[in-house]
Design a protein around this motif. Sequence first.
Motif, mmCIF file in Angstrom:
data_model
loop_
_atom_site.group_PDB
_atom_site.id
_atom_site.type_symbol
_atom_site.label_atom_id
_atom_site.label_comp_id
_atom_site.label_asym_id
_atom_site.label_seq_id
_atom_site.Cartn_x
_atom_site.Cartn_y
_atom_site.Cartn_z
ATOM 1 N N ALA A 1 1.675 14.523 1.999
ATOM 2 C CA ALA A 1 0.966 15.555 2.765
ATOM 3 C C ALA A 1 1.440 15.625 4.213
ATOM 4 O O ALA A 1 1.740 16.704 4.735
ATOM 5 C CB ALA A 1 -0.535 15.303 2.689
ATOM 6 N N GLY A 2 1.522 14.479 4.869
ATOM 7 C CA GLY A 2 1.816 14.446 6.297
ATOM 8 C C GLY A 2 3.119 15.136 6.672
ATOM 9 O O GLY A 2 3.201 15.814 7.694
ATOM 10 N N THR A 3 4.127 14.977 5.841
ATOM 11 C CA THR A 3 5.443 15.521 6.200
ATOM 12 C C THR A 3 5.822 16.717 5.339
ATOM 13 O O THR A 3 6.910 17.272 5.494
ATOM 14 C CB THR A 3 6.535 14.450 6.000
ATOM 15 N N HIS A 4 4.946 17.083 4.410
ATOM 16 C CA HIS A 4 5.248 18.122 3.422
ATOM 17 C C HIS A 4 6.544 17.797 2.691
ATOM 18 O O HIS A 4 7.253 18.677 2.241
ATOM 19 C CB HIS A 4 5.343 19.516 4.073
ATOM 20 N N LEU B 1 2.354 2.479 -5.278
ATOM 21 C CA LEU B 1 3.198 3.504 -4.633
ATOM 22 C C LEU B 1 3.307 4.745 -5.522
ATOM 23 O O LEU B 1 3.560 4.644 -6.726
ATOM 24 C CB LEU B 1 4.606 2.960 -4.363
ATOM 25 N N ARG B 2 3.135 5.915 -4.899
ATOM 26 C CA ARG B 2 3.222 7.154 -5.680
ATOM 27 C C ARG B 2 4.643 7.335 -6.195
ATOM 28 O O ARG B 2 5.608 6.880 -5.569
ATOM 29 C CB ARG B 2 2.766 8.351 -4.836
ATOM 30 N N PRO B 3 4.769 7.989 -7.360
ATOM 31 C CA PRO B 3 6.093 8.069 -7.991
ATOM 32 C C PRO B 3 7.103 8.913 -7.221
ATOM 33 O O PRO B 3 6.726 9.703 -6.348
ATOM 34 C CB PRO B 3 5.802 8.710 -9.352
ATOM 35 N N LYS C 1 8.797 14.780 0.098
ATOM 36 C CA LYS C 1 8.668 14.137 -1.209
ATOM 37 C C LYS C 1 8.820 12.630 -1.083
ATOM 38 O O LYS C 1 9.676 12.149 -0.334
ATOM 39 C CB LYS C 1 9.742 14.685 -2.148
ATOM 40 N N ALA C 2 7.989 11.924 -1.847
ATOM 41 C CA ALA C 2 8.073 10.455 -1.838
ATOM 42 C C ALA C 2 9.294 10.015 -2.627
ATOM 43 O O ALA C 2 9.666 10.658 -3.609
ATOM 44 C CB ALA C 2 6.815 9.871 -2.459
ATOM 45 N N SER C 3 9.886 8.899 -2.195
ATOM 46 C CA SER C 3 11.074 8.447 -2.927
ATOM 47 C C SER C 3 10.731 7.416 -4.006
ATOM 48 O O SER C 3 11.596 7.049 -4.794
ATOM 49 C CB SER C 3 12.115 7.911 -1.957
ATOM 50 N N GLU D 1 0.825 -1.216 0.000
ATOM 51 C CA GLU D 1 0.000 0.000 0.000
ATOM 52 C C GLU D 1 0.849 1.252 0.000
ATOM 53 O O GLU D 1 1.968 1.255 0.505
ATOM 54 C CB GLU D 1 -0.869 0.021 1.258
ATOM 55 N N ASP D 2 0.245 2.328 -0.478
ATOM 56 C CA ASP D 2 0.960 3.601 -0.622
ATOM 57 C C ASP D 2 1.007 4.377 0.693
ATOM 58 O O ASP D 2 0.450 5.463 0.809
ATOM 59 C CB ASP D 2 0.262 4.420 -1.716
ATOM 60 N N SER D 3 1.657 3.806 1.692
ATOM 61 C CA SER D 3 1.895 4.553 2.939
ATOM 62 C C SER D 3 3.075 3.895 3.640
ATOM 63 O O SER D 3 3.388 2.730 3.375
ATOM 64 C CB SER D 3 0.661 4.504 3.851
HETATM 65 P P1 TTP Z 1 2.345 8.040 3.982
HETATM 66 O O1 TTP Z 1 2.951 7.360 5.125
HETATM 67 O O2 TTP Z 1 0.933 7.676 3.633
HETATM 68 O O3 TTP Z 1 2.427 9.617 4.146
HETATM 69 P P2 TTP Z 1 1.360 10.620 4.743
HETATM 70 O O4 TTP Z 1 0.241 9.924 5.383
HETATM 71 O O5 TTP Z 1 2.179 11.524 5.576
HETATM 72 O O6 TTP Z 1 0.908 11.423 3.438
HETATM 73 P P3 TTP Z 1 -0.375 11.295 2.473
HETATM 74 O O7 TTP Z 1 -1.529 11.870 3.195
HETATM 75 O O8 TTP Z 1 0.040 12.167 1.298
HETATM 76 O O9 TTP Z 1 -0.516 9.860 2.122
HETATM 77 O O10 TTP Z 1 3.266 7.809 2.670
HETATM 78 C C1 TTP Z 1 2.849 8.201 1.399
HETATM 79 C C2 TTP Z 1 3.854 7.777 0.320
HETATM 80 O O11 TTP Z 1 5.020 8.550 0.400
HETATM 81 C C3 TTP Z 1 4.299 6.339 0.384
HETATM 82 O O12 TTP Z 1 4.505 5.899 -0.965
HETATM 83 C C4 TTP Z 1 5.629 6.417 1.102
HETATM 84 C C5 TTP Z 1 6.179 7.727 0.609
HETATM 85 N N1 TTP Z 1 7.036 8.415 1.593
HETATM 86 C C6 TTP Z 1 8.391 8.591 1.282
HETATM 87 O O13 TTP Z 1 8.864 8.160 0.226
HETATM 88 N N2 TTP Z 1 9.200 9.238 2.174
HETATM 89 C C7 TTP Z 1 8.718 9.731 3.353
HETATM 90 O O14 TTP Z 1 9.494 10.307 4.123
HETATM 91 C C8 TTP Z 1 7.325 9.541 3.666
HETATM 92 C C9 TTP Z 1 6.763 10.048 4.949
HETATM 93 C C10 TTP Z 1 6.539 8.893 2.751
#
Ligand code: TTP
Length: 650
Positions: A181-184, A173-175, A186-188, A143-145
């Motif tokens: 959103a949660g951490t403002h 998984l998002r690209p 970028k996803a890796s 899952e994408d989290s």
């Molecule tokens: P989540 O843990 O779902 O992040 P979130 O809940 O803070 O944000 P959102 O509401 O936008 O879902 O992770 C989302 C995606 O980002 C997941 O593919 C993992 C990736 N990610 C990173 O690559 N690096 C990071 O530091 C974090 C927090 C997430």
Amino acid sequence: MYSDLIEKYKKIQPSQNAVRILTERYFIKTPAGEFIEKSWHDVAHRVARVVASAELINNPALENLSKSEKLDYIKLLEKEFFDLLASRIFIPNSPTLFNSGMGVDYELLYKPLEQMELDDYSKIIQMRNHLHMLSACFVVPVEDSIDGIFTAVKEYALITKAGGGIGSNFSSLRPNGSFVAGTHGKASGPISFMHVFNSAVSVVEQGYRRRGALMGILNIDHPDIMDFISAKKGNDGEKVLRFFNISVGIPMRREELLRIYERDGTIRLNHSKWHGEKEIKVREIIQKMAQSAWETGDPGMVFLGEMNRYYALYPHKEIISTNPCGEIGLGAYEACNLGSIDLAKLYTQNGVDWDALEKATRIAVRFLDNVIDVNVFPIDKISKAVKESRRLGLGIMGFADLLYKMDIPYDSEEARRLAKNIMAFMALHSHEESSKLGEEKGNFPLFEQSRYHTEDDFVPFSMDESDYDEEIFEHFRNVAPKFKRNVAVLAIAPTGSISNIADTSSGLEPNFLLAYVRYVNKQNSDEREPLFYVNEVLKQKLPEDLINSIKDKLVEDGTLKHLEIDEEIKRVFVVSHDIKPIDHLLMQEAFQCYVDNNISKTINLPNSATVDDVVEVYIEALKHKIRGLTIYRDGSLQTQVLTSTKSLKT
Ligand code: TTP
Ligand code: GDP
Ligand code: 5AD
């Protein structure tokens, strides 16, 4: 006759090579290292007993029998399973051989059949421990989290510890670079997380027997697809994503991708958490895949759309990924256990012994169905998903050796006709047996939602004019709508280890080499001596002095191609690299037309093949009724996760 073949092969001892593999990895030892098992028959006894004990938990008809009738029934079945295994005509996947009986008192596993009581079988069921895991194939959703990803990492570790191979589709998984959103931050992106999975399984192994084997899929329309294609670049077979085979997922139908390719069209990349806009030409994607596969063998292609087209539970359930070698497409948390029949052993002077093939097929289906009920999975969600659809993967090995025995070249229409008829025959009898089991023991729980029940004339494979088509149609029209124990029944696995145990050629593959040398330790000494191996069937066909005179050259080349011997013999005894890519593909298609799961097959190309040749194979693949493609160019980097028969033997 079945019983004659069983008796014949029960008496034949496994080769030195097979015994070495059994001793190193399969025979059970005490914690102090003392061998409890010393022969293949010991393994067959243990496995047959454990798998027969499943009748106590899955057979409602047994309730109406007296205690002694119940006991007689189970003992009879144990004997039937034992005979089939002991003959090595049928062998289940390695985890069934490794783990059957885990946690059970040795005394119960090996006591003579005559002394077995009903209570003993009950105790076997009760004593199984958490490592009683008998399946080779798993798919875990990611899952994408962060929570979802690291839950999956833990699940990978647990399944690897138990001996399974795992696949995932990382497309959810998002690209790389998209907003979190949660951490403002970028996803890796999916590829970076695949490295985490790779590291996690690198430190987990099943004793010294098996290491991790993974499949990573990314769909063709994921925004990171171009980076994914070259994710294993720089791989020297050791470092980069070493436990992964990677494949590009094709969620649409094969024909659709071909249409886009032919009109030079594009794919729109998308992900719900991605705000970019990009279209890429399919030709560009295919070119990059070909370049990368030419260099390293990765990625493969998996036709997920094609798998769902024939999946009896689609669209209620969806196949999202395959296991590491591709023979089983699965939904989230599904698993599958495999087993293979050695066709070469079913050859008699009159050709294939069809009666024996029918009998072996039917007993094997019953065996594999029982495996589901004695299986202990490390994750509850897997137990639930497996029991809901009861998927099996019964297949074949020894096809190339059978062709040698029958004087039929692998790359011939005659061979493909035989392949089709063998597989259609097995499809008919395995599906009949699965329906019989449904009537006897109950259909798979999701049966009423399945297309067997809801769709007129549903057949879970494409068919292609075999001798058994009428009977197959008749079965799916009249019997399958009422009874079916298993959502799917057939698959052709690589049989990398079990074909060595059976002393036969692997899966549906041609032989890789006709001869090789292995250096082994001399008894009671550190000195090593050469051990020559020449294909057994070739040895039977050629006079001994001729074999001796060509031995050195044969070992050097692996093929008869450059030797001056009878052209007829050369035509029959072809090896992988003598066979053109298109003939590999056509053989894959011949079998796939009668297989409800998939097939593991490598399309071999000569070292001199160009990137364009690889593109050509891809385009041919899209035109044929197959469900996935793996190519390997001779001499390019050997990146396959699993040990092929070739590298095991050389
Ligand atoms: P989540 O843990 O779902 O992040 P979130 O809940 O803070 O944000 P959102 O509401 O936008 O879902 O992770 C989302 C995606 O980002 C997941 O593919 C993992 C990736 N990610 C990173 O690559 N690096 C990071 O530091 C974090 C927090 C997430
Ligand atoms: P065999 O039963 O050992 O001969 O296995 P196959 O070569 O037929 O492979 C069947 C499946 O078993 C593969 O697709 C994988 O899912 C799994 N598998 C095979 N080899 C390995 C291994 O070395 N490690 C792990 N973890 N799984 C494997
Ligand atoms: N997709 C599917 N199967 C693969 N294999 C290797 N790489 C892939 C892939 N990307 C399979 C080969 C062979 C086995 C050892 O692994 O086809 O059957």
